[in-house]
Design an enzyme around this catalytic site. Structure first.
Site, PDB file in Angstrom:
ATOM      1  N   ASN A  20       0.875  -1.176   0.000  1.00  0.00           N
ATOM      2  CA  ASN A  20       0.000   0.000   0.000  1.00  0.00           C
ATOM      3  C   ASN A  20       0.911   1.225   0.000  1.00  0.00           C
ATOM      4  OD1 ASN A  20       0.524   0.929   2.815  1.00  0.00           O
ATOM      5  ND2 ASN A  20      -0.346  -1.071   3.346  1.00  0.00           N
ATOM      6  N   ASN A  67      -7.481  -8.722   9.681  1.00  0.00           N
ATOM      7  CA  ASN A  67      -7.607  -9.015   8.242  1.00  0.00           C
ATOM      8  C   ASN A  67      -7.840 -10.465   7.845  1.00  0.00           C
ATOM      9  OD1 ASN A  67      -4.955  -6.614   7.529  1.00  0.00           O
ATOM     10  ND2 ASN A  67      -7.116  -6.285   7.944  1.00  0.00           N
ATOM     11  N   HIS A 173      -8.284   0.004   2.457  1.00  0.00           N
ATOM     12  CA  HIS A 173      -9.169  -0.831   3.281  1.00  0.00           C
ATOM     13  C   HIS A 173     -10.285   0.057   3.837  1.00  0.00           C
ATOM     14  CE1 HIS A 173      -6.443  -4.466   4.615  1.00  0.00           C
ATOM     15  NE2 HIS A 173      -7.298  -4.834   3.672  1.00  0.00           N
ATOM     16  N   ASP A 175     -11.553   0.070   6.706  1.00  0.00           N
ATOM     17  CA  ASP A 175     -11.330   0.520   8.097  1.00  0.00           C
ATOM     18  C   ASP A 175     -10.412   1.742   8.196  1.00  0.00           C
ATOM     19  OD1 ASP A 175      -8.786  -0.519   7.756  1.00  0.00           O
ATOM     20  OD2 ASP A 175      -8.977  -2.083   9.266  1.00  0.00           O
ATOM     21  N   CYS A 267      -6.743  -1.934  12.887  1.00  0.00           N
ATOM     22  CA  CYS A 267      -6.249  -3.106  12.136  1.00  0.00           C
ATOM     23  C   CYS A 267      -5.565  -4.131  13.018  1.00  0.00           C
ATOM     24  CB  CYS A 267      -5.203  -2.696  11.112  1.00  0.00           C
ATOM     25  SG  CYS A 267      -5.467  -1.206  10.226  1.00  0.00           S
TER      26      CYS A 267
HETATM   27  N1  ARG Z   1       0.756  -3.943   5.638  1.00  0.00           N
HETATM   28  C1  ARG Z   1      -0.589  -4.433   5.771  1.00  0.00           C
HETATM   29  C2  ARG Z   1      -1.162  -4.675   4.390  1.00  0.00           C
HETATM   30  O1  ARG Z   1      -0.925  -3.843   3.537  1.00  0.00           O
HETATM   31  C3  ARG Z   1      -1.427  -3.481   6.552  1.00  0.00           C
HETATM   32  C4  ARG Z   1      -2.809  -3.973   6.819  1.00  0.00           C
HETATM   33  C5  ARG Z   1      -3.600  -2.991   7.599  1.00  0.00           C
HETATM   34  N2  ARG Z   1      -4.846  -3.544   7.977  1.00  0.00           N
HETATM   35  C6  ARG Z   1      -6.026  -2.912   7.919  1.00  0.00           C
HETATM   36  N3  ARG Z   1      -7.079  -3.533   8.374  1.00  0.00           N
HETATM   37  N4  ARG Z   1      -6.160  -1.739   7.361  1.00  0.00           N
HETATM   38  O2  ARG Z   1      -1.796  -5.664   4.138  1.00  0.00           O
END
Ligand code: ARG
Length: 273
Positions: A20, A67, A173, A175, A267
């Site tokens: 991301n 997640n 995401h 969230d 998260c």
């Molecule tokens: N580095 C993780 C990813 O990119 C971060 C996930 C963050 N989780 C969230 N529920 N926003 O998958």
């Protein structure tokens, strides 16, 4: 109000491949562990019980315990999960460890046939606070097809699903840009949603409170609402006013190491009961 959350210690947390737009800088694992401890303590201080799943070497994002599965409770079925199918191969293995953890505790496993689709648990799937419906986003991580399969399964259980389309990669995401505060009010970053999805949100909540782009990129939409508190990585005048209006008290917990991975407080846990 849920009483228990599941967390995963950041023992093997790392930033390796950029999944991301936030990911690029190296993490300081000692600081990450301290921040994780503070978050855990803030959740306990708010009256929650914290359960812990063992971290696994090489699974550098396993700390983001929101997640790997969607967690729910159904009158007849009891506790259940819907296992995720993560978009990035490097996160695929996390799911099985969570499924085992939940299976050992008697949760029903609702396995969707997600071949070719993705679904990323509570990253993109959020219960309405009254648990009468589920907000489900697609666009960057979960796919529209994944959300459709999820919606069909939840429909069978009597839970309507409200699909939302995400359009800003900084809000990859749900969230990060929709945070339900109570049955009537939600915190959103409007720029994250398609025009139609924004209309759906405005029509569905009595009160919509808006974060700026900067606030959302500082993960103020990734807070945790628990027992009258709002656990957030930062606080601005705007957010303070919103929380005042909704009768929530801010608790600021630094999550800067996890923000380097594109995640913050919300998260890092899953509500499990
Ligand atoms: N580095 C993780 C990813 O990119 C971060 C996930 C963050 N989780 C969230 N529920 N926003 O998958």
């Amino acid at each position: 109000m849920p009483k228990t959350v599941l967390m995963c210690p950041p023992t093997f947390f790392d930033v390796r491949e950029p999944k991301n737009p936030y990911m690029g800088l190296p993490v300081d694992r000692v600081r990450a562990q301290q921040q994780w401890n503070h978050l855990r303590r803030a959740l306990e201080d708010a009256g929650l019980k914290v359960e812990v799943i063992d971290p696994v070497e090489d699974l550098d994002d396993m700390v983001f315990a929101a997640n790997q599965a969607f967690v729910g409770r159904h009158e007849r079925l009891g506790n259940f999960i819907v296992p995720s199918r993560m978009r990035h191969a490097s996160r695929h293995k996390e799911v099985a460890f969570f499924v085992d953890w939940f299976r050992q505790r008697g949760y029903k496993i609702i396995d969707l046939d997600l071949k070719g689709e993705f679904l990323e648990g509570h990253g993109d799937l959020l219960w309405h606070p009254d648990h009468a419906r589920i907000w489900a986003a697609y666009g960057f991580r979960s796919t529209r097809g994944g959300v459709e399969k999820f919606a069909a399964a939840m429909q069978d259980l009597g839970f309507p699903v409200m699909p939302l389309q995400l359009v800003d990669e900084h809000c990859y995401h749900l969230d990060t840009c929709l945070c339900p505060l109570n049955d009537e009010a939600a915190l959103i970053y409007p720029g994250a949603f398609s025009i139609a999805s924004l209309q759906t949100l405005r029509a569905s909540w009595k009160r919509i409170h808006e974060l700026t782009a900067d606030e959302s990129r500082q993960f103020m939409g990734n807070g945790i609402v628990v027992n009258g508190r709002f656990i957030t990585p930062q606080l601005t005048e705007n957010l303070q006013q919103i929380l005042n209006r909704e009768g929530l008290n801010p608790v600021v917990i630094d999550t800067s190491e996890f923000e380097k991975s594109g995640g913050s407080a919300f998260c890092m846990k899953a509500f499990i009961e």
